[in-house]
Design an enzyme around this catalytic site. Sequence first.
Site, PDB file in Angstrom:
ATOM      1  N   GLU A  29       0.860  -1.191   0.000  1.00 55.18           N
ATOM      2  CA  GLU A  29       0.000   0.000   0.000  1.00 55.18           C
ATOM      3  C   GLU A  29       0.891   1.235   0.000  1.00 55.18           C
ATOM      4  O   GLU A  29       2.092   1.120   0.271  1.00 55.18           O
ATOM      5  CB  GLU A  29      -0.887  -0.005   1.263  1.00 55.18           C
ATOM      6  CG  GLU A  29      -1.827  -1.194   1.286  1.00 55.18           C
ATOM      7  CD  GLU A  29      -2.756  -1.183   2.508  1.00 55.18           C
ATOM      8  OE1 GLU A  29      -2.673  -0.236   3.321  1.00 55.18           O
ATOM      9  OE2 GLU A  29      -3.548  -2.122   2.610  1.00 55.18           O
ATOM     10  N   GLU A  56       9.498  -7.832  -3.388  1.00 55.88           N
ATOM     11  CA  GLU A  56       9.563  -9.072  -2.590  1.00 55.88           C
ATOM     12  C   GLU A  56      10.556  -8.915  -1.451  1.00 55.88           C
ATOM     13  O   GLU A  56      11.269  -9.851  -1.094  1.00 55.88           O
ATOM     14  CB  GLU A  56       9.981 -10.257  -3.471  1.00 55.88           C
ATOM     15  CG  GLU A  56       8.915 -10.697  -4.417  1.00 55.88           C
ATOM     16  CD  GLU A  56       8.093 -11.862  -3.906  1.00 55.88           C
ATOM     17  OE1 GLU A  56       8.616 -12.667  -3.129  1.00 55.88           O
ATOM     18  OE2 GLU A  56       6.927 -11.943  -4.285  1.00 55.88           O
TER      19      GLU A  56
HETATM   20  C1  FAD Z   1       7.605  -3.204 -10.375  1.00 57.31           C
HETATM   21  C2  FAD Z   1       7.037  -3.488  -9.032  1.00 57.31           C
HETATM   22  C3  FAD Z   1       6.164  -4.552  -8.889  1.00 57.31           C
HETATM   23  C4  FAD Z   1       5.623  -4.820  -7.636  1.00 57.31           C
HETATM   24  N1  FAD Z   1       4.698  -5.833  -7.532  1.00 57.31           N
HETATM   25  C5  FAD Z   1       4.042  -5.991  -6.361  1.00 57.31           C
HETATM   26  C6  FAD Z   1       2.959  -6.916  -6.255  1.00 57.31           C
HETATM   27  O1  FAD Z   1       2.616  -7.606  -7.215  1.00 57.31           O
HETATM   28  N2  FAD Z   1       2.303  -7.010  -5.095  1.00 57.31           N
HETATM   29  C7  FAD Z   1       2.650  -6.260  -4.001  1.00 57.31           C
HETATM   30  O2  FAD Z   1       2.010  -6.405  -2.968  1.00 57.31           O
HETATM   31  N3  FAD Z   1       3.661  -5.380  -4.059  1.00 57.31           N
HETATM   32  C8  FAD Z   1       4.371  -5.224  -5.203  1.00 57.31           C
HETATM   33  N4  FAD Z   1       5.391  -4.302  -5.292  1.00 57.31           N
HETATM   34  C9  FAD Z   1       5.740  -3.500  -4.111  1.00 57.31           C
HETATM   35  C10 FAD Z   1       7.085  -3.861  -3.535  1.00 57.31           C
HETATM   36  O3  FAD Z   1       7.007  -5.098  -2.878  1.00 57.31           O
HETATM   37  C11 FAD Z   1       7.536  -2.695  -2.604  1.00 57.31           C
HETATM   38  O4  FAD Z   1       7.904  -1.639  -3.447  1.00 57.31           O
HETATM   39  C12 FAD Z   1       8.668  -3.097  -1.701  1.00 57.31           C
HETATM   40  O5  FAD Z   1       8.217  -3.990  -0.721  1.00 57.31           O
HETATM   41  C13 FAD Z   1       9.307  -1.905  -1.000  1.00 57.31           C
HETATM   42  O6  FAD Z   1       8.354  -1.079  -0.405  1.00 57.31           O
HETATM   43  P1  FAD Z   1       8.370   0.504  -0.660  1.00 57.31           P
HETATM   44  O7  FAD Z   1       8.484   0.693  -2.131  1.00 57.31           O
HETATM   45  O8  FAD Z   1       7.227   1.104   0.027  1.00 57.31           O
HETATM   46  O9  FAD Z   1       9.733   1.011  -0.020  1.00 57.31           O
HETATM   47  P2  FAD Z   1       9.950   1.446   1.501  1.00 57.31           P
HETATM   48  O10 FAD Z   1       9.455   0.380   2.396  1.00 57.31           O
HETATM   49  O11 FAD Z   1       9.429   2.820   1.703  1.00 57.31           O
HETATM   50  O12 FAD Z   1      11.542   1.462   1.592  1.00 57.31           O
HETATM   51  C14 FAD Z   1      12.326   2.586   1.155  1.00 57.31           C
HETATM   52  C15 FAD Z   1      13.789   2.325   1.528  1.00 57.31           C
HETATM   53  O13 FAD Z   1      13.905   2.228   2.966  1.00 57.31           O
HETATM   54  C16 FAD Z   1      14.525   0.998   3.319  1.00 57.31           C
HETATM   55  N5  FAD Z   1      13.983   0.507   4.578  1.00 57.31           N
HETATM   56  C17 FAD Z   1      12.680   0.424   4.965  1.00 57.31           C
HETATM   57  N6  FAD Z   1      12.577  -0.107   6.187  1.00 57.31           N
HETATM   58  C18 FAD Z   1      13.844  -0.384   6.588  1.00 57.31           C
HETATM   59  C19 FAD Z   1      14.408  -0.971   7.759  1.00 57.31           C
HETATM   60  N7  FAD Z   1      13.660  -1.387   8.754  1.00 57.31           N
HETATM   61  N8  FAD Z   1      15.768  -1.101   7.832  1.00 57.31           N
HETATM   62  C20 FAD Z   1      16.549  -0.695   6.801  1.00 57.31           C
HETATM   63  N9  FAD Z   1      16.063  -0.141   5.676  1.00 57.31           N
HETATM   64  C21 FAD Z   1      14.733   0.009   5.553  1.00 57.31           C
HETATM   65  C22 FAD Z   1      14.192   0.055   2.163  1.00 57.31           C
HETATM   66  O14 FAD Z   1      15.091  -1.032   2.108  1.00 57.31           O
HETATM   67  C23 FAD Z   1      14.312   0.991   0.976  1.00 57.31           C
HETATM   68  O15 FAD Z   1      15.647   1.122   0.606  1.00 57.31           O
HETATM   69  C24 FAD Z   1       5.972  -4.032  -6.524  1.00 57.31           C
HETATM   70  C25 FAD Z   1       6.863  -2.959  -6.686  1.00 57.31           C
HETATM   71  C26 FAD Z   1       7.373  -2.671  -7.920  1.00 57.31           C
HETATM   72  C27 FAD Z   1       8.301  -1.484  -8.050  1.00 57.31           C
END
Ligand code: FAD
Length: 432
Positions: free
Chosen positions: A159, A412
């Site tokens: 989300e 993932e």
């Molecule tokens: C092309 C694509 C396809 C996708 N397909 C799906 C799908 O089919 N279904 C689905 O549900 N999701 C999907 N996603 C979502 C994807 O799983 C998320 O983008 C991913 O989990 C990261 O979440 P975020 O983008 O909100 O990054 P954030 O969680 O905001 O992270 C931003 C940065 O902060 C770092 N960070 C966050 N928390 C910590 C911590 N505790 N310690 C250290 N570093 C941290 C992260 O590693 C990252 O570098 C997709 C995303 C993309 C781009």
Amino acid sequence: MSDQAAVAEAEKESVMAEAAGGDGAPGEGPKFTLELNQDQKDIREWVHGFAEGVVRPAASEWDEREETPWPVIQEAAKIGLYSFEALGQFFSDETGLTLPIANEELFWGDAGIGMAIMGTSLAVAAIFGQGTPEQMGEWIPQCFGSADEPKVAAFCASEPDAGSDVSAIRTTAKYDEASDEWVINGQKAWATNGGIADVHVVIASVDRELGSRGHAAFVIPPGTKGCEQGAKVKKHGLRASHTADVHLDDCRVPGACLLGGKEKLDERLARVREGKKAKSQAAMQTFEASRPTVGSQAIGIARAAYEYALEYAKERSQFGRPIIENQAIAFTLADMKLEIDAARLLVWRAAWMGRTGQKFENAEGSMSKLKAGEVAVWATERAIQILGGNGYTREFPVERMHRDAKIYTIFEGTSEIQRLVISRAISGVHVK
Ligand SMILES: Cc1cc2nc3c(=O)[nH]c(=O)nc-3n(C[C@H](O)[C@H](O)[C@H](O)COP(=O)(O)OP(=O)(O)OC[C@H]3O[C@@H](n4cnc5c(N)ncnc54)[C@H](O)[C@@H]3O)c2cc1C
């Protein structure tokens, strides 16, 4: 040799054979071997043929169009590669290796198209992992549609404010006892196939106070009112794969759409409320099972870039000799091969562990995805370097491979999150 010595020798041999995994006596798991069986070799060849003959020639076009390559999905459906039977066959291999092998070959062809074909499997994995046998029988075939009219499925966990932090999911599912329906409200982000899918599997909270332990997975059947595509995402890579927000507004689904059923959910929630450990967490369970598979996709991209760069380095001459005669180039290629093979071994280990029910004591699933994703980004970047200026252009495929590879350190579970999972597993410390 005396009779006594012969008996001793025979005993020794049998002990060694047993130590090496035995001869497959009942109750023992399959013995350790890296030699692929005939089925695995046949499947690898079959998928490779499709990747080479159909996927590769279409890769650049669909990357530029940034659209779901329906004609290619249809081709895959026609030969049975895009079907629940094929996925079932890949899943059912008792060594666990067939699924990563098939993914590596397909993504070697092209990752964007590969994801357009394999994106459905994340929803399938959720139904397979959490559904009852009836739910599997009903929904998994619908995820694929038919050979003449293929459909895709979507798995929606992320989300806008819940990416790495899955526990922050705000989408809610409320049970309406009078109609035996679940009413789902919320906004999902980044869903592969979101909005264009027939079947959506949605993770929603049934009890916000319990964080991720209060999550459950729901099937949203085709055409359900209140489940709409939001904005389509324009991406850096994997552009042949559709990614979009999904809006859920008073989306009503029958009670039977709760994966695993209400009785099981109520039991689990009661355990959690009593302070006992929940046996499973809906989204995390799906991710854990799928990590080595995702890793194998990254390896397919890395291998494609490595092979391209190797051939190029043999053909391109500068200073009167092929550039591969320079150690700087040859050693880079040696390292690429080494890293790709090392990553594949981690993927195969994790896939084998998952399939044979071994416990991931050291987060081996996360290790495999972390290593494969980082190797893919690194190897594709090195491939661009080996191709020089050509590598930086869209006339050559390594530029696209590099863009495609980057997502494997993000979705993932980002690389940071994988390191968090591994460090917690090896230390027992709640590392933050
Ligand atoms: C092309 C694509 C396809 C996708 N397909 C799906 C799908 O089919 N279904 C689905 O549900 N999701 C999907 N996603 C979502 C994807 O799983 C998320 O983008 C991913 O989990 C990261 O979440 P975020 O983008 O909100 O990054 P954030 O969680 O905001 O992270 C931003 C940065 O902060 C770092 N960070 C966050 N928390 C910590 C911590 N505790 N310690 C250290 N570093 C941290 C992260 O590693 C990252 O570098 C997709 C995303 C993309 C781009």
